[in-house]
Design a protein around this motif. Structure first.
Motif, PDB file in Angstrom:
ATOM      1  N   GLU A   1      -4.632   2.246  14.184  1.00 30.36           N
ATOM      2  CA  GLU A   1      -6.045   2.307  13.796  1.00 30.36           C
ATOM      3  C   GLU A   1      -6.254   1.800  12.367  1.00 30.36           C
ATOM      4  O   GLU A   1      -7.140   0.986  12.104  1.00 30.36           O
ATOM      5  CB  GLU A   1      -6.551   3.747  13.907  1.00 30.36           C
ATOM      6  N   THR A   2      -5.425   2.260  11.452  1.00 31.32           N
ATOM      7  CA  THR A   2      -5.553   1.835  10.055  1.00 31.32           C
ATOM      8  C   THR A   2      -5.192   0.370   9.905  1.00 31.32           C
ATOM      9  O   THR A   2      -5.885  -0.379   9.205  1.00 31.32           O
ATOM     10  CB  THR A   2      -4.669   2.709   9.143  1.00 31.32           C
ATOM     11  N   ALA A   3      -4.130  -0.058  10.563  1.00 33.64           N
ATOM     12  CA  ALA A   3      -3.709  -1.460  10.478  1.00 33.64           C
ATOM     13  C   ALA A   3      -4.789  -2.384  11.021  1.00 33.64           C
ATOM     14  O   ALA A   3      -5.031  -3.464  10.466  1.00 33.64           O
ATOM     15  CB  ALA A   3      -2.401  -1.669  11.230  1.00 33.64           C
ATOM     16  N   ARG A   4      -5.463  -1.972  12.076  1.00 28.09           N
ATOM     17  CA  ARG A   4      -6.542  -2.798  12.648  1.00 28.09           C
ATOM     18  C   ARG A   4      -7.675  -2.960  11.628  1.00 28.09           C
ATOM     19  O   ARG A   4      -8.194  -4.065  11.420  1.00 28.09           O
ATOM     20  CB  ARG A   4      -7.044  -2.166  13.936  1.00 28.09           C
ATOM     21  N   LYS A   5      -8.047  -1.864  10.976  1.00 25.07           N
ATOM     22  CA  LYS A   5      -9.095  -1.926   9.947  1.00 25.07           C
ATOM     23  C   LYS A   5      -8.657  -2.829   8.788  1.00 25.07           C
ATOM     24  O   LYS A   5      -9.432  -3.655   8.301  1.00 25.07           O
ATOM     25  CB  LYS A   5      -9.405  -0.530   9.419  1.00 25.07           C
TER      26      LYS A   5
ATOM     27  N   ARG B   1       7.268  -1.804  11.246  1.00 19.99           N
ATOM     28  CA  ARG B   1       6.820  -1.555  12.619  1.00 19.99           C
ATOM     29  C   ARG B   1       6.345  -2.816  13.326  1.00 19.99           C
ATOM     30  O   ARG B   1       5.172  -3.194  13.248  1.00 19.99           O
ATOM     31  CB  ARG B   1       5.716  -0.496  12.616  1.00 19.99           C
ATOM     32  N   VAL B   2       7.262  -3.462  14.032  1.00 22.95           N
ATOM     33  CA  VAL B   2       6.931  -4.666  14.786  1.00 22.95           C
ATOM     34  C   VAL B   2       5.872  -4.348  15.842  1.00 22.95           C
ATOM     35  O   VAL B   2       4.943  -5.137  16.045  1.00 22.95           O
ATOM     36  CB  VAL B   2       8.194  -5.267  15.436  1.00 22.95           C
ATOM     37  N   ASP B   3       5.980  -3.197  16.486  1.00 21.87           N
ATOM     38  CA  ASP B   3       5.022  -2.824  17.527  1.00 21.87           C
ATOM     39  C   ASP B   3       3.594  -2.738  16.985  1.00 21.87           C
ATOM     40  O   ASP B   3       2.649  -3.195  17.620  1.00 21.87           O
ATOM     41  CB  ASP B   3       5.424  -1.506  18.198  1.00 21.87           C
TER      42      ASP B   3
ATOM     43  N   VAL C   1      -1.190  -8.595   1.613  1.00 16.08           N
ATOM     44  CA  VAL C   1      -1.206  -7.135   1.687  1.00 16.08           C
ATOM     45  C   VAL C   1      -0.110  -6.687   2.652  1.00 16.08           C
ATOM     46  O   VAL C   1      -0.015  -7.199   3.767  1.00 16.08           O
ATOM     47  CB  VAL C   1      -2.569  -6.593   2.167  1.00 16.08           C
ATOM     48  N   GLN C   2       0.700  -5.739   2.199  1.00 12.01           N
ATOM     49  CA  GLN C   2       1.709  -5.115   3.058  1.00 12.01           C
ATOM     50  C   GLN C   2       1.289  -3.667   3.280  1.00 12.01           C
ATOM     51  O   GLN C   2       1.196  -2.886   2.333  1.00 12.01           O
ATOM     52  CB  GLN C   2       3.087  -5.157   2.400  1.00 12.01           C
ATOM     53  N   TYR C   3       1.024  -3.315   4.533  1.00  8.23           N
ATOM     54  CA  TYR C   3       0.639  -1.953   4.884  1.00  8.23           C
ATOM     55  C   TYR C   3       1.905  -1.133   5.103  1.00  8.23           C
ATOM     56  O   TYR C   3       2.668  -1.376   6.020  1.00  8.23           O
ATOM     57  CB  TYR C   3      -0.239  -1.950   6.129  1.00  8.23           C
ATOM     58  N   ARG C   4       2.091  -0.145   4.235  1.00  3.29           N
ATOM     59  CA  ARG C   4       3.282   0.708   4.290  1.00  3.29           C
ATOM     60  C   ARG C   4       2.842   2.152   4.442  1.00  3.29           C
ATOM     61  O   ARG C   4       2.110   2.680   3.611  1.00  3.29           O
ATOM     62  CB  ARG C   4       4.089   0.544   3.003  1.00  3.29           C
ATOM     63  N   ASP C   5       3.283   2.770   5.523  1.00  3.06           N
ATOM     64  CA  ASP C   5       2.979   4.180   5.779  1.00  3.06           C
ATOM     65  C   ASP C   5       4.132   4.737   6.590  1.00  3.06           C
ATOM     66  O   ASP C   5       4.286   4.426   7.765  1.00  3.06           O
ATOM     67  CB  ASP C   5       1.655   4.306   6.529  1.00  3.06           C
ATOM     68  N   LYS C   6       4.965   5.542   5.964  1.00  2.00           N
ATOM     69  CA  LYS C   6       6.183   6.055   6.596  1.00  2.00           C
ATOM     70  C   LYS C   6       5.975   7.395   7.303  1.00  2.00           C
ATOM     71  O   LYS C   6       6.911   7.919   7.890  1.00  2.00           O
ATOM     72  CB  LYS C   6       7.277   6.215   5.539  1.00  2.00           C
ATOM     73  N   THR C   7       4.760   7.976   7.237  1.00  7.28           N
ATOM     74  CA  THR C   7       4.593   9.328   7.760  1.00  7.28           C
ATOM     75  C   THR C   7       3.616   9.463   8.923  1.00  7.28           C
ATOM     76  O   THR C   7       3.729  10.408   9.696  1.00  7.28           O
ATOM     77  CB  THR C   7       4.139  10.284   6.635  1.00  7.28           C
ATOM     78  N   SER C   8       2.663   8.576   9.070  1.00 15.12           N
ATOM     79  CA  SER C   8       1.643   8.725  10.115  1.00 15.12           C
ATOM     80  C   SER C   8       2.200   8.381  11.494  1.00 15.12           C
ATOM     81  O   SER C   8       3.142   7.605  11.621  1.00 15.12           O
ATOM     82  CB  SER C   8       0.443   7.827   9.818  1.00 15.12           C
ATOM     83  N   ASP C   9       1.551   8.957  12.520  1.00 16.38           N
ATOM     84  CA  ASP C   9       1.985   8.636  13.878  1.00 16.38           C
ATOM     85  C   ASP C   9       1.461   7.257  14.275  1.00 16.38           C
ATOM     86  O   ASP C   9       0.618   6.670  13.592  1.00 16.38           O
ATOM     87  CB  ASP C   9       1.566   9.716  14.870  1.00 16.38           C
TER      88      ASP C   9
ATOM     89  N   THR D   1       0.827  -1.202   0.000  1.00 16.00           N
ATOM     90  CA  THR D   1       0.000   0.000   0.000  1.00 16.00           C
ATOM     91  C   THR D   1       0.859   1.248   0.000  1.00 16.00           C
ATOM     92  O   THR D   1       2.023   1.230   0.396  1.00 16.00           O
ATOM     93  CB  THR D   1      -0.942   0.043   1.218  1.00 16.00           C
ATOM     94  N   ASP D   2       0.244   2.339  -0.409  1.00 15.58           N
ATOM     95  CA  ASP D   2       0.879   3.657  -0.389  1.00 15.58           C
ATOM     96  C   ASP D   2      -0.178   4.651   0.056  1.00 15.58           C
ATOM     97  O   ASP D   2      -1.194   4.813  -0.618  1.00 15.58           O
ATOM     98  CB  ASP D   2       1.414   4.011  -1.773  1.00 15.58           C
ATOM     99  N   SER D   3       0.042   5.291   1.188  1.00 11.94           N
ATOM    100  CA  SER D   3      -0.956   6.180   1.772  1.00 11.94           C
ATOM    101  C   SER D   3      -0.800   7.636   1.360  1.00 11.94           C
ATOM    102  O   SER D   3      -1.511   8.497   1.875  1.00 11.94           O
ATOM    103  CB  SER D   3      -0.887   6.089   3.306  1.00 11.94           C
ATOM    104  N   THR D   4       0.098   7.928   0.456  1.00 14.51           N
ATOM    105  CA  THR D   4       0.307   9.324   0.072  1.00 14.51           C
ATOM    106  C   THR D   4      -0.886   9.842  -0.738  1.00 14.51           C
ATOM    107  O   THR D   4      -1.456   9.121  -1.553  1.00 14.51           O
ATOM    108  CB  THR D   4       1.607   9.504  -0.740  1.00 14.51           C
TER     109      THR D   4
END
Length: 100
Positions: free
Chosen positions: A51-55, A72-74, A37-45, A10-13
Motif C-alpha cells: 500500500e505504501t509503495a504504491r502511494k 522485497r522483489v515481490d 527514492v529507495q523505500y526501506r521498511d524492515k518492520t511492516s507486513d 526512506t526510514d519509516s520508524t
C-alpha cells in the motif's frame, strides 16, 4: 540513465518521522530535487508495504523519479517499481532477475 546525484533512502520508524506522513516527507524531498527514492521498511507486513509503495510510486512517477524497493522483489513487482535494492544478505541477483 538513472541520475544518482541525490539518492533518498526512506526510514519509516516513528523516531525519524516524528508523527509526519512518509509520503509527505518524500514529496518534500522530491520538491527539493531528490533524483532516486529507495523505500526501506524492515518492520511492516506485506500489505502495508504494498500500500505504501504504491502511494510512493505514484508520487515518484509524478516527479519523473524512479522508486526502488529495499529487499522485497515481490513488493517491487506488485507496484511496478523501477527496481529493487538487494544487500549482501538478501536474495541473490540471479534469482531476483527471474522474478516477474
Amino acid at each position: 540513465m538513472v541520475n544518482l546525484s541525490l539518492y533518498l533512502v526512506t526510514d519509516s520508524t516513528p523516531a525519524i518521522l516524528k508523527g509526519r506522513d512518509l509520503c509527505t516527507v518524500v514529496e518534500e524531498a522530491l520538491k527539493g530535487g531528490v533524483t532516486v527514492v529507495q523505500y526501506r521498511d524492515k518492520t511492516s507486513d506485506t500489505g502495508v508495504l504494498v500500500e505504501t509503495a504504491r502511494k510512493l510510486h505514484n508520487l515518484c512517477q509524478s516527479y519523473g523519479v524512479p522508486l526502488l524497493i529495499n529487499d522485497r522483489v515481490d513488493v517491487a513487482v506488485a507496484v511496478g517499481a523501477e527496481g529493487v535494492h538487494l544487500g549482501q544478505d538478501d536474495m541473490s541477483w540471479s534469482i531476483a532477475t527471474t522474478v516477474s
